[in-house]
Design an enzyme around this catalytic site. Structure first.
Site, short mmCIF file in Angstrom:
data_model
loop_
_atom_site.label_atom_id
_atom_site.label_comp_id
_atom_site.label_asym_id
_atom_site.label_seq_id
_atom_site.Cartn_x
_atom_site.Cartn_y
_atom_site.Cartn_z
N SER A 197 0.84 -1.20 0.00
CA SER A 197 0.00 0.00 0.00
C SER A 197 0.88 1.26 0.00
O SER A 197 1.70 1.43 -0.88
CB SER A 197 -0.96 -0.02 1.20
OG SER A 197 -1.97 0.94 1.05
N ASP A 293 -7.99 -3.08 -7.56
CA ASP A 293 -7.47 -2.85 -6.21
C ASP A 293 -8.56 -2.35 -5.26
O ASP A 293 -9.25 -1.36 -5.53
CB ASP A 293 -6.33 -1.83 -6.27
CG ASP A 293 -5.72 -1.58 -4.91
OD1 ASP A 293 -4.83 -2.35 -4.52
OD2 ASP A 293 -6.16 -0.63 -4.25
N HIS A 360 -6.56 -5.93 -1.61
CA HIS A 360 -5.52 -4.92 -1.43
C HIS A 360 -4.50 -5.48 -0.45
O HIS A 360 -4.84 -5.82 0.67
CB HIS A 360 -6.13 -3.63 -0.88
CG HIS A 360 -5.17 -2.50 -0.71
ND1 HIS A 360 -4.58 -1.85 -1.78
CD2 HIS A 360 -4.69 -1.90 0.41
CE1 HIS A 360 -3.80 -0.87 -1.33
NE2 HIS A 360 -3.83 -0.90 -0.01
#
Length: 418
Positions: A197, A293, A360
């Site tokens: 991330s 995502d 994610h």
């Protein structure tokens, strides 16, 4: 069914609390949900994970390397052994960004902005696991998680005296690397920088800097998980993420630490987007990303500001509920991602694993990194694909067919995730 209901209720509650505090998407409720609630669900059925203690970087403050609230930065370190004793894996923690004074002030009251609130020990799972059956290629390496407490992907360098905020991500990165080098990383035979991330974006930003630390005899590569954020248009026609990234860059003066090769022809905010960076990176880089995502779907493409009437709510919670128009929008997002990595994918040293999942971060969760039912692409698990690429066993340029062809995904709010 009960667990699914609990997660949906939890998700709704977190959204309302976080947004009432920040008024932006800077603290992603999705990020908190996936890394806290989901990890708890997964770990309940897994063997006990290795718990690794927190280490504060003593003296970092004298170098200006401090968290948002001025506390010392920190990391977790588990030493390598056997054949991995001279190999190093450095993982940069993720956790969103803060793009204005209000969100940064709130952030410094959490573990994302202050080491005072960080757990004294955390589990090492997925790519950080110390078990060969969970992490076949990196289990016995020196493994480090550098904690994230600056709010700009370890890239800012400024301060706001009025709000008592320190934006010192670049200095935190430098202090952490300096300490790790003194602990033996300078003698590494093999080294891998990774992150998920916001940490995945940080990995891209610092990849060449990491590579420059070592002699040419050292095998050095970078692995970004869910860090390929797109400069995409949301469902209302606005560029929500560009606006937010613009706030991060200007507030924390990130432009000081962005590549000159990009700044020579683009504005600083554009140079915070990976699509404008990856073609200039010299160090071998692997991109792991879901084509749909989850964070970008929730917080960049369909934020509440762009979908005030909740037209996308059912689709986000269950992709089988998406109508034809929504699926077309999602496919355009996937196509943009594939177009953005087109040139990058042609280089001999690059690696790709883009699966058509709604999730994610897949490298730090054990169920998605390496397990009996982990996601597959070309009949290969993510851990094996990354290992094949790092050790030059195979060329890895894996791109999935469009949704809904992949039946191995661990997507958010689906039975497989629970």
């Amino acid at each position: 069914m009960i667990m699914k209901l609990i997660l949906i209720i939890t998700f709704s509650f977190v959204i309302s609390v976080i947004r009432s505090e920040t008024e932006t998407e800077s603290f992603s409720p999705l990020y908190m949900l996936e890394n806290d609630v989901f990890s708890a669900q997964v770990s309940s059925s897994q063997p006990q994970s290795l718990m690794v203690p927190l280490t504060l970087i003593q003296g970092a403050d004298s170098k200006g390397a401090v968290c948002l609230d001025g506390t010392l930065p920190a990391y977790h370190f588990h030493p390598g052994s056997g054949s991995g004793a001279n190999n190093w894996l450095v993982n940069l923690e993720g956790g969103g960004w803060c793009n204005n004074i209000r969100t940064c002030v709130f952030r410094k009251t959490t573990r994302r902005g202050s080491s005072k609130y960080m757990d004294k020990q955390i589990p090492f799972t997925g790519i950080l696991s110390n078990k060969a059956e969970e992490n076949p290629d990196f289990y016995n390496w020196n493994r480090v998680k550098v904690r994230y407490c600056d709010g700009a992907s370890f890239a800012g360098d400024s301060q706001n005296e009025a709000a008592n905020l320190q934006f010192r991500g670049q200095k935190i990165w430098q202090a952490a690397i300096e300490e790790l080098m003194s602990k033996g990383m300078k003698n590494a035979k093999q080294a891998l920088l990774s992150g998920c991330s916001a940490g995945g974006l940080a990995t891209i930003l610092h990849c060449d800097e990491f590579g420059s630390l070592f002699p040419k005899s050292t095998k050095v590569k970078c692995f970004s998980d869910a860090g390929f954020f797109l400069d995409a248009t949301d469902v209302s026609g606005e560029r929500t993420l560009r606006k937010m990234f613009g706030g991060v860059v200007s507030l924390q003066e990130v432009q000081k630490n962005l590549p000159k090769s990009c700044l020579d022809h683009l504005d600083p905010t554009s140079c915070f987007f990976p699509e404008n960076l990856i073609d200039h990176i010299q160090t071998p880089l692997f991109l792991l990303n879901a084509a749909y995502d989850g964070w970008q779907l929730y917080e960049s493409l369909t934020p509440s500001t762009a979908d005030p009437h909740g037209y996308w709510t059912a689709c986000k919670l269950n992709q089988t509920k998406c109508n034809t128009t929504q699926i077309e929008f999602l496919q355009k997002f996937r196509n943009q991602m594939l177009n953005d990595v087109k040139d990058f994918s042609t280089t001999s040293q690059s690696g790709l694993f883009i699966n058509s999942c709604f999730t994610h971060c897949q490298s730090e969760r054990q169920d998605t990194w390496f397990a009996s039912d982990s996601p597959l692409l070309n009949n290969t698990r993510i851990a094996n694909a990354v290992g094949n690429w790092f050790f030059d066993r195979k060329v890895v340029k894996a791109i999935d067919c469009p949704y809904p062809c992949d039946k191995t995904c661990h997507s958010l709010f689906t039975k497989k995730s629970l």
